[in-house]
Design a protein around this motif. Structure first.
Motif, PDB file in Angstrom:
ATOM      1  N   ILE A 203     -65.310 -60.617 -16.209  1.00 35.83           N
ATOM      2  CA  ILE A 203     -64.757 -62.132 -16.233  1.00 35.83           C
ATOM      3  C   ILE A 203     -65.307 -62.819 -17.380  1.00 35.83           C
ATOM      4  CG2 ILE A 203     -66.766 -62.923 -15.341  1.00 35.83           C
ATOM      5  CD1 ILE A 203     -64.787 -64.588 -13.361  1.00 35.83           C
ATOM      6  N   THR A 204     -66.282 -62.245 -18.261  1.00 36.20           N
ATOM      7  CA  THR A 204     -66.675 -62.862 -19.441  1.00 36.20           C
ATOM      8  C   THR A 204     -65.977 -62.530 -20.903  1.00 36.20           C
ATOM      9  OG1 THR A 204     -68.848 -62.719 -18.387  1.00 36.20           O
ATOM     10  CG2 THR A 204     -68.967 -63.910 -20.386  1.00 36.20           C
ATOM     11  N   LEU A 205     -65.282 -61.711 -20.681  1.00 33.23           N
ATOM     12  CA  LEU A 205     -64.749 -60.953 -21.915  1.00 33.23           C
ATOM     13  C   LEU A 205     -63.754 -62.128 -22.646  1.00 33.23           C
ATOM     14  CD1 LEU A 205     -64.239 -57.111 -20.828  1.00 33.23           C
ATOM     15  CD2 LEU A 205     -65.808 -58.061 -22.537  1.00 33.23           C
ATOM     16  N   PRO A 206     -62.804 -62.590 -21.966  1.00 35.49           N
ATOM     17  CA  PRO A 206     -62.061 -63.810 -22.976  1.00 35.49           C
ATOM     18  C   PRO A 206     -62.916 -64.737 -23.681  1.00 35.49           C
ATOM     19  CG  PRO A 206     -61.170 -62.948 -20.859  1.00 35.49           C
ATOM     20  CD  PRO A 206     -62.479 -62.482 -20.717  1.00 35.49           C
ATOM     21  N   LEU A 207     -64.121 -64.966 -22.771  1.00 35.27           N
ATOM     22  CA  LEU A 207     -64.739 -66.214 -23.391  1.00 35.27           C
ATOM     23  C   LEU A 207     -65.623 -65.648 -24.633  1.00 35.27           C
ATOM     24  CD1 LEU A 207     -66.266 -67.592 -20.098  1.00 35.27           C
ATOM     25  CD2 LEU A 207     -64.082 -68.364 -21.388  1.00 35.27           C
ATOM     26  N   ILE A 208     -65.975 -64.447 -24.603  1.00 34.15           N
ATOM     27  CA  ILE A 208     -66.644 -63.700 -25.626  1.00 34.15           C
ATOM     28  C   ILE A 208     -65.516 -63.703 -27.035  1.00 34.15           C
ATOM     29  CG2 ILE A 208     -67.635 -61.573 -26.839  1.00 34.15           C
ATOM     30  CD1 ILE A 208     -68.603 -61.162 -23.980  1.00 34.15           C
ATOM     31  N   ASP A 209     -64.279 -63.409 -26.490  1.00 38.10           N
ATOM     32  CA  ASP A 209     -63.326 -63.261 -27.567  1.00 38.10           C
ATOM     33  C   ASP A 209     -63.145 -64.455 -28.455  1.00 38.10           C
ATOM     34  OD1 ASP A 209     -61.550 -61.427 -29.186  1.00 38.10           O
ATOM     35  OD2 ASP A 209     -60.002 -62.126 -27.815  1.00 38.10           O
ATOM     36  N   ILE A 210     -62.970 -65.442 -27.641  1.00 39.63           N
ATOM     37  CA  ILE A 210     -62.674 -66.920 -28.451  1.00 39.63           C
ATOM     38  C   ILE A 210     -64.051 -67.656 -29.003  1.00 39.63           C
ATOM     39  CG2 ILE A 210     -60.410 -66.905 -27.357  1.00 39.63           C
ATOM     40  CD1 ILE A 210     -61.515 -68.967 -25.338  1.00 39.63           C
ATOM     41  N   LYS A 211     -65.120 -66.950 -28.789  1.00 40.29           N
ATOM     42  CA  LYS A 211     -66.409 -67.500 -29.209  1.00 40.29           C
ATOM     43  C   LYS A 211     -66.898 -68.731 -28.252  1.00 40.29           C
ATOM     44  CE  LYS A 211     -65.917 -64.499 -32.563  1.00 40.29           C
ATOM     45  NZ  LYS A 211     -66.622 -63.273 -32.392  1.00 40.29           N
ATOM     46  N   PRO A 214     -72.823 -68.329 -25.744  1.00 40.69           N
ATOM     47  CA  PRO A 214     -73.841 -68.661 -26.614  1.00 40.69           C
ATOM     48  C   PRO A 214     -74.107 -67.197 -27.378  1.00 40.69           C
ATOM     49  CG  PRO A 214     -74.336 -69.390 -24.316  1.00 40.69           C
ATOM     50  CD  PRO A 214     -73.108 -68.480 -24.154  1.00 40.69           C
ATOM     51  N   LYS A 215     -74.476 -67.410 -28.585  1.00 44.46           N
ATOM     52  CA  LYS A 215     -74.384 -66.015 -29.560  1.00 44.46           C
ATOM     53  C   LYS A 215     -75.751 -65.458 -29.027  1.00 44.46           C
ATOM     54  CE  LYS A 215     -77.418 -68.555 -33.003  1.00 44.46           C
ATOM     55  NZ  LYS A 215     -77.635 -69.847 -32.191  1.00 44.46           N
ATOM     56  N   GLU A 216     -76.433 -65.921 -27.957  1.00 47.20           N
ATOM     57  CA  GLU A 216     -77.952 -65.208 -27.581  1.00 47.20           C
ATOM     58  C   GLU A 216     -77.415 -64.238 -26.474  1.00 47.20           C
ATOM     59  OE1 GLU A 216     -79.221 -68.829 -29.453  1.00 47.20           O
ATOM     60  OE2 GLU A 216     -77.630 -68.698 -27.818  1.00 47.20           O
ATOM     61  N   LEU A 217     -76.152 -64.313 -26.042  1.00 50.37           N
ATOM     62  CA  LEU A 217     -75.891 -63.512 -25.097  1.00 50.37           C
ATOM     63  C   LEU A 217     -75.627 -61.975 -25.897  1.00 50.37           C
ATOM     64  CD1 LEU A 217     -74.573 -62.784 -22.066  1.00 50.37           C
ATOM     65  CD2 LEU A 217     -72.281 -63.334 -23.135  1.00 50.37           C
ATOM     66  N   ASN A 218     -76.359 -61.098 -25.014  1.00 51.98           N
ATOM     67  CA  ASN A 218     -76.275 -59.815 -26.162  1.00 51.98           C
ATOM     68  C   ASN A 218     -76.352 -58.526 -25.143  1.00 51.98           C
ATOM     69  OD1 ASN A 218     -78.971 -59.687 -25.003  1.00 51.98           O
ATOM     70  ND2 ASN A 218     -79.976 -59.592 -26.988  1.00 51.98           N
ATOM     71  N   HIS A 219     -75.817 -58.601 -23.840  1.00 51.63           N
ATOM     72  CA  HIS A 219     -75.532 -57.461 -23.007  1.00 51.63           C
ATOM     73  C   HIS A 219     -74.755 -57.841 -21.799  1.00 51.63           C
ATOM     74  CE1 HIS A 219     -76.716 -54.680 -19.674  1.00 51.63           C
ATOM     75  NE2 HIS A 219     -76.711 -53.798 -20.595  1.00 51.63           N
ATOM     76  N   CYS A 220     -73.792 -56.920 -21.572  1.00 52.09           N
ATOM     77  CA  CYS A 220     -72.669 -57.093 -20.659  1.00 52.09           C
ATOM     78  C   CYS A 220     -72.730 -55.897 -19.653  1.00 52.09           C
ATOM     79  CB  CYS A 220     -71.160 -57.572 -21.454  1.00 52.09           C
ATOM     80  SG  CYS A 220     -70.973 -58.954 -22.144  1.00 52.09           S
ATOM     81  N   ARG A 221     -72.369 -55.953 -18.685  1.00 49.90           N
ATOM     82  CA  ARG A 221     -72.154 -55.110 -17.717  1.00 49.90           C
ATOM     83  C   ARG A 221     -70.424 -55.003 -17.222  1.00 49.90           C
ATOM     84  NH1 ARG A 221     -75.795 -58.452 -16.304  1.00 49.90           N
ATOM     85  NH2 ARG A 221     -74.697 -58.917 -14.004  1.00 49.90           N
ATOM     86  N   ILE A 222     -69.787 -54.035 -17.688  1.00 47.95           N
ATOM     87  CA  ILE A 222     -68.571 -53.856 -17.349  1.00 47.95           C
ATOM     88  C   ILE A 222     -67.803 -52.682 -16.656  1.00 47.95           C
ATOM     89  CG2 ILE A 222     -66.202 -54.030 -18.855  1.00 47.95           C
ATOM     90  CD1 ILE A 222     -67.920 -56.367 -19.584  1.00 47.95           C
ATOM     91  N   GLY A 223     -67.049 -53.110 -15.650  1.00 51.25           N
ATOM     92  CA  GLY A 223     -66.530 -52.242 -14.814  1.00 51.25           C
ATOM     93  C   GLY A 223     -64.996 -52.176 -14.860  1.00 51.25           C
ATOM     94  N   GLU A 224     -64.232 -53.339 -14.447  1.00 49.67           N
ATOM     95  CA  GLU A 224     -63.116 -53.423 -14.248  1.00 49.67           C
ATOM     96  C   GLU A 224     -62.175 -53.374 -15.227  1.00 49.67           C
ATOM     97  OE1 GLU A 224     -59.928 -56.326 -11.712  1.00 49.67           O
ATOM     98  OE2 GLU A 224     -62.195 -56.751 -11.657  1.00 49.67           O
ATOM     99  N   THR A 225     -62.676 -54.214 -16.559  1.00 53.91           N
ATOM    100  CA  THR A 225     -61.859 -54.055 -17.760  1.00 53.91           C
ATOM    101  C   THR A 225     -61.577 -52.631 -18.407  1.00 53.91           C
ATOM    102  OG1 THR A 225     -62.270 -56.519 -18.017  1.00 53.91           O
ATOM    103  CG2 THR A 225     -61.550 -55.143 -19.966  1.00 53.91           C
ATOM    104  N   ALA A 226     -62.837 -51.871 -18.256  1.00 59.72           N
ATOM    105  CA  ALA A 226     -62.738 -50.590 -18.706  1.00 59.72           C
ATOM    106  C   ALA A 226     -61.649 -49.786 -18.168  1.00 59.72           C
ATOM    107  CB  ALA A 226     -64.101 -50.153 -18.566  1.00 59.72           C
ATOM    108  N   PHE A 227     -61.537 -49.849 -16.880  1.00 60.06           N
ATOM    109  CA  PHE A 227     -60.710 -49.164 -16.013  1.00 60.06           C
ATOM    110  C   PHE A 227     -59.464 -49.498 -15.884  1.00 60.06           C
ATOM    111  CE2 PHE A 227     -65.307 -48.023 -14.640  1.00 60.06           C
ATOM    112  CZ  PHE A 227     -65.325 -46.713 -15.287  1.00 60.06           C
ATOM    113  N   PHE A 228     -58.928 -50.753 -15.931  1.00 61.54           N
ATOM    114  CA  PHE A 228     -57.780 -51.308 -15.525  1.00 61.54           C
ATOM    115  C   PHE A 228     -57.194 -52.214 -16.536  1.00 61.54           C
ATOM    116  CE2 PHE A 228     -59.993 -50.436 -11.624  1.00 61.54           C
ATOM    117  CZ  PHE A 228     -59.036 -49.946 -10.845  1.00 61.54           C
ATOM    118  N   GLY A 229     -58.174 -52.534 -17.746  1.00 60.65           N
ATOM    119  CA  GLY A 229     -57.594 -53.059 -18.864  1.00 60.65           C
ATOM    120  C   GLY A 229     -57.179 -54.523 -18.612  1.00 60.65           C
TER     121      GLY A 229
END
Length: 368
Positions: A203-211, A214-229
């Motif tokens: 759910i966070t990916l679009p927010l990371i993409d548009i900056k 916070p720049k301190e966020l340095n770890h993500c746990r990704i399932g749905e986007t990897a498998f469903f795009g």
């Protein structure tokens, strides 16, 4: 038998694209494979060397799945992505390099298990940020961390949160900034360096993409986007990832023109589910097809079809009935016949249930 087509090369391409995305944003990530429930065939198809080389760890929420991960690839770094049950502390330490935690008694049990196994078990402590799922309450953070830092065989490697998974609380900049501030507070108070601020999910990916994180966020746990795009933030495709990664085909085992309204006294003995019935059309008919899957395999609400003429009629444990109207093409020819297949697109929960069903064939397509 109905069958689930898994486009493994498209999924692998998605994972590689995400690895590049995270690298460009200076973020490490864990691939969450819980949708596949530890299916060894899937793990062997997907977790090839070229796919996992840029992933920090592979995670799941089931111990059996982590055991299968270890069997498929003994060297892979694993993460248990929900607070573990205290009684399974020994197995958690054995099969998971990292676990997410929010209970002090469980962490103490993990410490005891790690001592006995002569290991140092790494943990990320989860913080409650409003989603009301797992997480230490914010007014107890310092006291909580103080007690954990005193444990000999536990290494705290980060602070984390889980947003958007139950109530849908969005991971806004301000929410994630709180994690960063708590991390700084803990580091200053205890002179400890926490490696990860783990607040990102699909759910966070679009927010990371548009900056907008916070720049301190340095770890993500990704399932749905990897498998469903797609990102569940807006249910839209994320960047150029494949979204056509799964297809579900069901066989027509009966096709007849029948009345729309049931005939007879209706009781409460039904074991299935039906659509609403218009009792004013007692003489009207339409073509109904019976498909070879049911409630034990998947919830019909987790399926979509491109055929706008198909409507749901009813479902039992092992069969689903659909209405296909007059069953005619534009040229007046029969559109479907017994033996034909109906194509559906399953969502995340749909795929999870289909993969758990022993009555569904799983077929791997190895071309993009």
């Amino acid at each position: 038998m109905a069958e689930l087509i898994i486009h493994s090369e498209r999924i692998k391409s998605n994972i590689k694209e995400l690895s590049n995305f995270f690298k460009n944003n200076n973020i490490e990530w864990s691939l969450v494979t819980k949708v596949f429930s530890g299916d060894k065939t899937f793990l062997k198809h997907i977790l090839t060397k070229d796919v996992i080389e840029n992933i920090s760890s592979v995670g799941d929420s089931r111990l059996t799945s982590l055991k299968n991960l270890r069997q498929v690839n003994p060297d892979i770094k694993t993460i248990y992505i929900k607070p573990p049950a205290e009684m399974y502390a020994d197995d958690i330490v054995k099969f998971a390099d990292i676990s997410l935690n929010s209970s002090l008694s469980t962490i103490k049990a993990l410490n005891k298990a790690a001592k006995e196994q002569n290991k140092l078990h790494q943990i990320i402590i989860m913080i409650e940020l409003g989603e009301l799922r797992e997480g230490v309450k914010r007014d107890n953070i310092l006291h909580f961390y103080k007690q954990v830092f005193e444990l000999s065989n536990i290494e705290v490697i980060g602070i984390g949160s889980n947003l958007g998974c139950m109530y849908g609380v969005e991971p806004t900049y301000d929410k994630l900034l709180q994690l960063s501030l708590y991390k700084e507070l803990i580091s200053l108070k205890f002179e400890k360096d926490l490696k990860y601020i783990s607040g990102g999910s699909s759910i966070t990916l679009p927010l990371i993409d548009i900056k907008e994180t916070p720049k301190e966020l340095n770890h993500c746990r990704i399932g749905e986007t990897a498998f469903f795009g797609i990102s569940p933030l807006n249910n839209k495709p994320f960047k150029n990832l494949f979204t056509n990664t799964f297809e579900f085909y069901a066989n027509i085992i009966e096709l007849e023109e029948k009345k729309i309204v049931p005939d007879g006294n209706i009781s409460n003995a039904s074991i299935g589910h039906t659509s609403e019935v218009d009792n004013t059309n007692t003489s009207k008919t339409s073509y109904k097809a019976i498909l070879d899957f049911g409630m034990l395999d998947i919830d019909k609400s987790d399926l979509e079809t491109d055929d706008t003429n198909i409507t749901f009629v009813g479902v039992t444990s092992d069969m689903l009935v659909i209405d296909i109207g007059n069953n005619k093409t534009k040229e007046g020819e029969p559109k479907y016949k017994v033996g034909d297949k109906i194509k559906f697109k399953p969502n995340y929960m749909g795929v999870a249930r289909l993969l758990n069903s022993k009555f569904i064939d799983k077929i791997y397509a190895n071309q993009l």
